[in-house]
Every structure is written in C-alpha cells, then in structure tokens.
Design a protein around this motif. Structure first.
Motif, PDB file in Angstrom:
ATOM      1  N   ALA A  25       0.781  -1.324   0.039  1.00  0.00           N
ATOM      2  CA  ALA A  25      -0.205   0.150   0.145  1.00  0.00           C
ATOM      3  C   ALA A  25       0.711   1.162  -0.025  1.00  0.00           C
ATOM      4  N   SER A  26       1.924   1.163   0.767  1.00  0.00           N
ATOM      5  CA  SER A  26       2.726   2.293   0.896  1.00  0.00           C
ATOM      6  C   SER A  26       3.631   2.666  -0.436  1.00  0.00           C
ATOM      7  N   LEU A  27       4.000   1.395  -0.904  1.00  0.00           N
ATOM      8  CA  LEU A  27       4.821   1.420  -2.109  1.00  0.00           C
ATOM      9  C   LEU A  27       3.793   2.049  -3.454  1.00  0.00           C
ATOM     10  N   ASN A  28       2.745   1.539  -3.490  1.00  0.00           N
ATOM     11  CA  ASN A  28       1.617   1.830  -4.525  1.00  0.00           C
ATOM     12  C   ASN A  28       1.362   3.566  -4.393  1.00  0.00           C
ATOM     13  N   ALA A  29       1.235   3.864  -3.151  1.00  0.00           N
ATOM     14  CA  ALA A  29       0.844   5.372  -2.965  1.00  0.00           C
ATOM     15  C   ALA A  29       2.184   6.254  -3.362  1.00  0.00           C
ATOM     16  N   GLN A  30       3.205   5.576  -3.084  1.00  0.00           N
ATOM     17  CA  GLN A  30       4.338   6.551  -3.583  1.00  0.00           C
ATOM     18  C   GLN A  30       4.431   6.501  -4.947  1.00  0.00           C
ATOM     19  N   MET A 118      11.293   6.863 -12.702  1.00  0.00           N
ATOM     20  CA  MET A 118      11.024   5.418 -11.871  1.00  0.00           C
ATOM     21  C   MET A 118      12.204   4.596 -11.562  1.00  0.00           C
ATOM     22  N   GLN A 119      13.204   5.002 -12.353  1.00  0.00           N
ATOM     23  CA  GLN A 119      14.483   4.103 -11.839  1.00  0.00           C
ATOM     24  C   GLN A 119      15.170   4.756 -10.588  1.00  0.00           C
ATOM     25  N   LEU A 124      16.480   4.859  -4.920  1.00  0.00           N
ATOM     26  CA  LEU A 124      16.181   5.330  -3.602  1.00  0.00           C
ATOM     27  C   LEU A 124      15.702   4.084  -2.650  1.00  0.00           C
ATOM     28  N   LEU A 125      14.746   3.378  -3.075  1.00  0.00           N
ATOM     29  CA  LEU A 125      14.269   2.236  -2.372  1.00  0.00           C
ATOM     30  C   LEU A 125      15.204   1.107  -2.104  1.00  0.00           C
ATOM     31  N   LEU A 126      16.521   0.966  -2.754  1.00  0.00           N
ATOM     32  CA  LEU A 126      17.316  -0.093  -2.695  1.00  0.00           C
ATOM     33  C   LEU A 126      18.598   0.446  -2.083  1.00  0.00           C
ATOM     34  N   LYS A 127      18.656   1.868  -1.797  1.00  0.00           N
ATOM     35  CA  LYS A 127      20.037   2.335  -1.451  1.00  0.00           C
ATOM     36  C   LYS A 127      20.658   1.816  -0.151  1.00  0.00           C
ATOM     37  N   ASP A 128      19.798   1.402   0.738  1.00  0.00           N
ATOM     38  CA  ASP A 128      20.539   1.146   2.057  1.00  0.00           C
ATOM     39  C   ASP A 128      20.232  -0.553   2.136  1.00  0.00           C
ATOM     40  N   LEU A 134      19.518  -8.236  -0.819  1.00  0.00           N
ATOM     41  CA  LEU A 134      18.203  -8.372  -1.879  1.00  0.00           C
ATOM     42  C   LEU A 134      18.139  -9.776  -2.410  1.00  0.00           C
ATOM     43  N   GLU A 135      19.234 -10.172  -2.661  1.00  0.00           N
ATOM     44  CA  GLU A 135      19.096 -11.817  -3.133  1.00  0.00           C
ATOM     45  C   GLU A 135      18.483 -12.521  -2.242  1.00  0.00           C
ATOM     46  N   VAL A 136      18.581 -12.382  -0.963  1.00  0.00           N
ATOM     47  CA  VAL A 136      17.589 -13.165  -0.016  1.00  0.00           C
ATOM     48  C   VAL A 136      16.274 -12.977  -0.034  1.00  0.00           C
TER      49      VAL A 136
END
Length: 154
Positions: A25-30, A118-119, A124-128, A134-136
């Motif tokens: 829901a949060s990702l969709n709103a963003q 969008m990229q 931004l979502l994956l920076k940390d 991410l593989e796990v």
C-alpha cells in the motif's frame, strides 16, 4: 487466565501477509504520486505499458497472465488507454476475438520520460539494501509466492 478472557492472538504486525500488504500500500501510494506528477499515468497504466514493452507478447490473455490483473478490469483499463491514445488494438488474423495490443508513439514518449524517474525511485528504495540482502529477499519472495499457490492448509 480468567474464564471470560480470550487467549491473546499473535500481534497482527507479526504476520507476513499484514507486513507485505502494508508495504504494498505504501509503495503503491508513492508510485501513484510520482507517476501522476511526472507522466499523468496511473500505476495500472504504467504497469500495463511497461509489461507490454518488456515482454514479447501482446494479447489481453497474455497480459492478464503475467500481471495477474483480472481480465475484466484489464479489458476496461485497456479500452480507456486506447481512448487516451496510449494503446492500439488490432484483431488477430486467425481469431478475430483476439486483439493484439501495441504501444502508441505517445505511450512510448511518456514511458521514456517517466522511466528515469521511476528508476531513480527504485534506486532510492534500494540504496540501503545490500546486494546479498536483495538476493535473499528475492528468494524469500519466490518461496512465499510458491506457498501462496496452496489452497488447502494442513
């Protein structure tokens, strides 16, 4: 425990399904906010356009199978996108019931403008998040998705 007290259930926030639904829901709103501002597209329109662009198919059934969007909802959205000049429909030569979908130049231009934005969001979502994490994460998602196909709980 008193006789009129019920046993306390697990915290709802400990359920994977609850956490995933809240995150979705949060990702969709963003994404909706970013897409509306940057391209005027809805999230579903963006997903349809990107799916048609990325995969080598172009029928409603194929699109529905990969996106898991209900065929009725998808059909209505496609009709709207045709009206907006984002998609073109062409009947199949062998089976007139089948419509082939293609992106219009307008849709390609909108996608080209929106993709870097969008990229950047994805970055931004994956920076940390480390590559190993991410593989796990993807392995866990694959396992949850496979388990979600089970319809009988033992």
């Amino acid at each position: 425990m008193k006789q009129d007290q019920k046993p306390r259930p697990r915290q709802l926030t400990s359920f994977v399904t609850f956490r995933l639904a809240r995150l979705q829901a949060s990702l969709n709103a963003q994404a909706t906010s970013i897409l509306k501002t940057s391209s005027g597209l809805s999230l579903v329109e963006w997903r349809i356009l990107q799916t048609l662009e990325w995969f080598e198919f172009n029928t409603l059934k194929q699109l529905s199978d990969i996106t898991e969007i209900d065929k009725g909802q998808l059909s209505r959205k496609i009709a709207s996108m045709v009206d907006k000049g984002l998609l073109e429909q062409t009947p199949d030569e062998m089976d007139k019931r089948v419509q082939h979908l293609t992106l219009t130049q307008r849709a390609r231009d909108i996608c080209a403008k929106a993709m870097p934005i969008m990229q950047a969001r994805q970055d931004l979502l994956l920076k940390d998040v480390s590559k190993d994490d991410l593989e796990v994460f993807y392995k866990v998602i694959d396992k949850l998705e496979a388990a979600s196909k089970t319809r009988e709980i033992p």
